[in-house]
Design an enzyme around this catalytic site. Structure first.
Site, PDB file in Angstrom:
ATOM      1  N   LYS A 234      50.195  30.483  40.997  1.00  7.70           N
ATOM      2  CA  LYS A 234      50.893  31.316  40.454  1.00  7.70           C
ATOM      3  C   LYS A 234      52.394  30.902  40.064  1.00  7.70           C
ATOM      4  O   LYS A 234      52.688  29.808  40.811  1.00  7.70           O
ATOM      5  CB  LYS A 234      51.010  32.618  40.968  1.00  7.70           C
ATOM      6  CG  LYS A 234      49.509  33.291  41.006  1.00  7.70           C
ATOM      7  CD  LYS A 234      48.976  33.753  39.819  1.00  7.70           C
ATOM      8  CE  LYS A 234      47.586  34.007  39.875  1.00  7.70           C
ATOM      9  NZ  LYS A 234      46.906  34.743  40.944  1.00  7.70           N
TER      10      LYS A 234
HETATM   11  C1  LIG Z   1      44.088  38.694  37.413  1.00  9.30           C
HETATM   12  C2  LIG Z   1      43.999  38.771  38.763  1.00  9.30           C
HETATM   13  N1  LIG Z   1      44.423  39.776  39.442  1.00  9.30           N
HETATM   14  C3  LIG Z   1      44.342  40.056  40.599  1.00  9.30           C
HETATM   15  C4  LIG Z   1      44.384  38.708  41.504  1.00  9.30           C
HETATM   16  C5  LIG Z   1      44.113  38.770  42.965  1.00  9.30           C
HETATM   17  O1  LIG Z   1      45.325  38.152  43.448  1.00  9.30           O
HETATM   18  P1  LIG Z   1      45.732  37.679  44.910  1.00  9.30           P
HETATM   19  O2  LIG Z   1      44.737  36.490  44.840  1.00  9.30           O
HETATM   20  O3  LIG Z   1      47.001  37.412  45.221  1.00  9.30           O
HETATM   21  O4  LIG Z   1      44.951  38.922  45.798  1.00  9.30           O
HETATM   22  C6  LIG Z   1      44.194  37.509  40.922  1.00  9.30           C
HETATM   23  C7  LIG Z   1      44.127  36.140  41.473  1.00  9.30           C
HETATM   24  O5  LIG Z   1      44.205  34.979  41.187  1.00  9.30           O
HETATM   25  C8  LIG Z   1      44.006  37.526  39.503  1.00  9.30           C
HETATM   26  O6  LIG Z   1      44.235  36.527  38.593  1.00  9.30           O
END
Ligand SMILES: Cc1ncc(COP(=O)(O)O)c(C=O)c1O
Length: 432
Positions: free
Chosen positions: A210
């Protein structure tokens, strides 16, 4: 893109020389000495978790967005769970969301025992289509009995904000909350406002690919003090105070007031987040530069559809997903994916629509199809996009895509007829 067949180079997939020696990933973190020192300083301090760095990171993050409340979580997924809890989703409730996302977006609805209702996406942005959401709301409310839509969970796919105004109005009109999964869109602007200050709750992820990373980590921002309080308790076992507050006030008493989890982000992670936050503007600018270079390079390539940017939007470009115009190619996405990987370009596919995953297929009964999401899925390819990409990296991606697409492009014979056969593409399933 025009070239005679004799100008085509042999693909690495077929034994030719690859464009790059080493794989260029589709995304990666960049950490500097300042980031490392910030973490070391915390390791030498009194607080490893839920100490002063948590408050500082939340305050600075909220100020950067321009929103009163930011509540950190141990991941974007945990932040989504917190938001689903704060929206009071529970058994018998429903939430409308997009199939064109990572499964975590829809999973948070299931964590709360509620039912996800998928609505198809708009053909240009691949974001939740307000017309489809409206149709689903009508179906849900006209079914007559109990189930209630308590939330619309939109995703800012690839970093392009969803239709937040229309979705907010729909949510409002139905007494539901708009939750924005902005895991892709930290720093994106919508009608001149930064995302994080528009929906009822906005979720961010700090995963390494990110715009800003804390290793694992997430955040919920909101204008609503009550929601913020619930989120803070939820991420700390449902307890009304944290250990540092009790130490500072000389109190031992604490009360558990709701069933929460340990979803706290550590001081170690928050120190990294604070250091990364200083570079966020520069990172965003670099991603926008890369997106502009790709857009210029691919503008006239008939086999490529570049991401659409709507008026009033400034995307954050977490991803750069192109859609292949398969009608103009002799191979499907699967083969083109493999050819690009052989050239050492780390393309990826975002996303397998959530309702197609076995877990969802087996549990969420739906006779519905989502034609826009399904069609996009067959064509999507995410090109490398991360802020530390060099000019040479960007050039390699463009060269490799040109090389591969020239190979598979349908050429015309002297009579203007396509000179390649299409059968292979039309009869195969292209899963990667
Ligand atoms: C659209 C979206 N929502 C939620 C998440 C979940 O985030 P995390 O990996 O920080 O738990 C991601 C992860 O890449 C994502 O792309």
């Amino acid at each position: 893109m025009t070239a005679s067949p004799t100008e085509r180079e042999t693909l690495a997939l077929h034994g030719g020389t690859s464009v790059r020696d080493k794989l260029l990933p589709y995304g990666r973190q960049s950490l500097d000495d300042g980031d490392i020192q910030a973490v070391v300083d915390v390791l030498e301090s009194d607080w490893l978790t839920t100490g002063p760095k948590v408050d500082e990171f939340e305050e600075r993050f909220a100020a950067w967005i321009g929103v009163p409340h930011a509540v950190s979580f141990s991941s974007g997924t945990a932040a989504l769970h917190g938001a689903a809890f704060a929206a009071e989703l529970g058994p018998g409730d429903q939430a409308i969301t997009t199939p064109m996302t990572f499964c975590a977006t829809a999973n948070c609805i299931l964590y709360q025992g509620a039912t996800p209702i998928f609505a198809d996406v708009s053909p240009d942005t691949l974001n939740l289509d307000p017309g489809e959401v409206s149709r689903k709301l009508y179906e849900c409310t006209s079914s007559g009995v109990a189930p209630r839509v308590k939330a619309i969970i939109a995703v800012d796919y690839a970093g392009h904000p969803a239709a937040l105004q229309e979705l907010g109005e729909l949510a409002n009109a139905h007494g539901a909350l708009l939750i924005e999964d902005a895991s892709h869109s930290l720093g994106a602007e919508y009608q001149k406002k930064r995302v994080g200050n528009i929906a009822d709750m906005t979720i961010f992820s700090f995963h390494p690919v990110k715009h800003l990373t804390t290793g694992e980590g997430g955040m919920v921002t909101t204008n609503n003090a009550c929601l913020a309080e619930t989120l803070r308790r939820f991420r700390n076992h449902g307890i009304s105070s944290d250990a540092r507050q009790r130490q500072e006030s000389g109190q031992w008493l604490y009360e558990m007031v709701l069933l929460g989890f340990n979803y706290r982000l550590t001081d170690i992670a928050c120190a990294l987040g604070l250091s990364q936050l200083e570079k966020l503007n520069a990172n965003l600018a670099r991603r926008r530069e890369i997106a502009a270079q790709y857009a210029t390079a691919f503008r006239d390539w008939p086999a490529v559809m570049i991401p659409v940017v709507r008026a009033g939007v400034n995307p954050a470009w977490h991803l750069y997903p192109i859609r292949l115009q398969l009608e103009k190619l002799t191979a499907g996405r699967g083969e083109i994916f493999r050819a690009l990987r052989a050239e050492n370009i780390g393309v990826n596919v975002h996303y397998i629509p959530v309702h197609r995953h076995p877990y969802y297929r087996e549990r969420i009964q739906t006779s519905e199809s989502y034609p826009v999401a399904e069609d996009a899925y067959e064509r999507l390819l995410s090109l490398p996009m991360f802020h530390s990409m060099t000019a040479e990296d960007v050039g390699d991606v463009i060269d490799a895509l040109r090389k591969v697409l020239l190979h598979y492009e349908i050429t015309k014979d002297a009579k203007g007829e396509p000179s390649h056969q299409l059968e292979t593409r039309q009869t195969k399933q292209f899963h990667v």
